[in-house]
Design a protein around this motif. Structure first.
Motif: not given
Length: 298
Positions: A219-220, A261-263, A266-268, A273-274
């Protein structure tokens, strides 16, 4: 899906006397320990009226890949090359056709015979003429937009291909981290054994990897490349713990946007998704193994 304390490899692997003693379990019998599975399904109530806390006991085991694992492995690898239409079935066949190097993780006595992880290393030169490898090569060259890295990637996929091991590692997202050190130890031990134990010189030579190529996901942060973007420790979130070590030890790497893209939590919410591709010199593998043990043992 899982939370465990595990210790081993080779539950159903060959009893190879070369296997390091400190990787063997302390208890006799099968190589596994008590594990807890967290049932996150909505319908997890107890039928007898007793309160159920969503935790059940399960035992993970390590196995050689075999043809009957086809569908389970294919499911794990569905987004290995993002949403590209490619010869995934052929790729799975290659993995399952190399049982001496590679491991799948299952749950003991699971009626569904589900696959929770697949780890292997494939010589890119050995399989370069297969359609699945041609598809993979095309995908990587198209994904790489960094000119300085593109030339190095082209060498890996061209003149150096016989020296490159494609390290394939896919698993359910929350597989217990305690499984990782014995899993990777086993992989690299098997690669070493294959250089001596394979029946032909050609096969033995195919496991003398000088480099490993890893295709993974992170995750970027969406503002990572902007001048006033987040600090370094907020830029990348590693989905797989070992990828941070691979990245640290890599000779070169590149990232690229993914359509899949995954679910996100909130933090992400500010991360995307990269794709991440990394090249690791084989001489760094002992350091990787040590760092992975240290990380998981913390």
């Amino acid at each position: 899906m899982a939370r465990i304390a595990s210790n081993n490899k080779v539950a159903q692997k060959v009893q190879n006397p070369r296997f390091p003693g400190n990787n063997l379990p302390t208890s006799p019998g099968k190589r596994m320990v008590n594990h807890e599975l967290i049932d996150k399904s909505e319908d997890s109530g107890s039928s007898d009226g007793e309160e159920f806390d969503g935790t059940v006991q399960a035992d993970f085991e390590f196995f050689d890949p075999k043809p009957s694992d086809f569908h389970g492995v294919k499911i794990l690898l569905q987004t290995y090359l993002d949403d590209k239409q490619w010869d995934l079935s052929g790729f799975v066949d290659v993995i399952l056709g190399q049982p001496t190097v590679g491991t799948v993780i299952k749950i003991e006595n699971d009626d569904d015979d589900g696959i929770y992880s697949i780890v292997t290393a494939l010589n890119l030169g050995r399989y370069k003429d297969l359609a699945c490898m041609a598809d993979l090569k095309e995908f990587l060259l198209k994904a790489c937009r960094q000119k300085d890295v593109f030339s190095k990637l082209s060498l890996f996929l061209g003149d150096q291909t016989k020296d490159v091991g494609l390290l394939v590692s896919q698993r359910v997202v929350n597989l217990p981290p305690q499984l990782l050190p014995p899993l990777y130890d086993a992989l690299f031990d098997e690669v070493s054994w294959a250089t001596e134990d394979e029946p032909t010189k050609e096969l033995r030579s195919s496991f003398f990897f000088k480099f490993y190529l890893v295709i993974s996901k992170i995750y970027k942060h969406k503002n990572a490349d902007k001048q006033n973007g987040p600090s370094d420790d907020q830029t990348i979130v590693y989905i797989k713990a070992e990828d941070e070590i691979f990245y640290e030890l890599s000779s070169w790497s590149f990232s690229f946007p993914l359509h899949t893209q995954l679910v996100r939590t909130d933090e992400l919410k500010d991360h995307r998704l990269t794709g991440l591709v990394m090249a690791i010199d084989a001489s760094k593998i002992p350091v990787f193994r040590q760092k992975l043990h240290s990380l998981i043992d913390q």
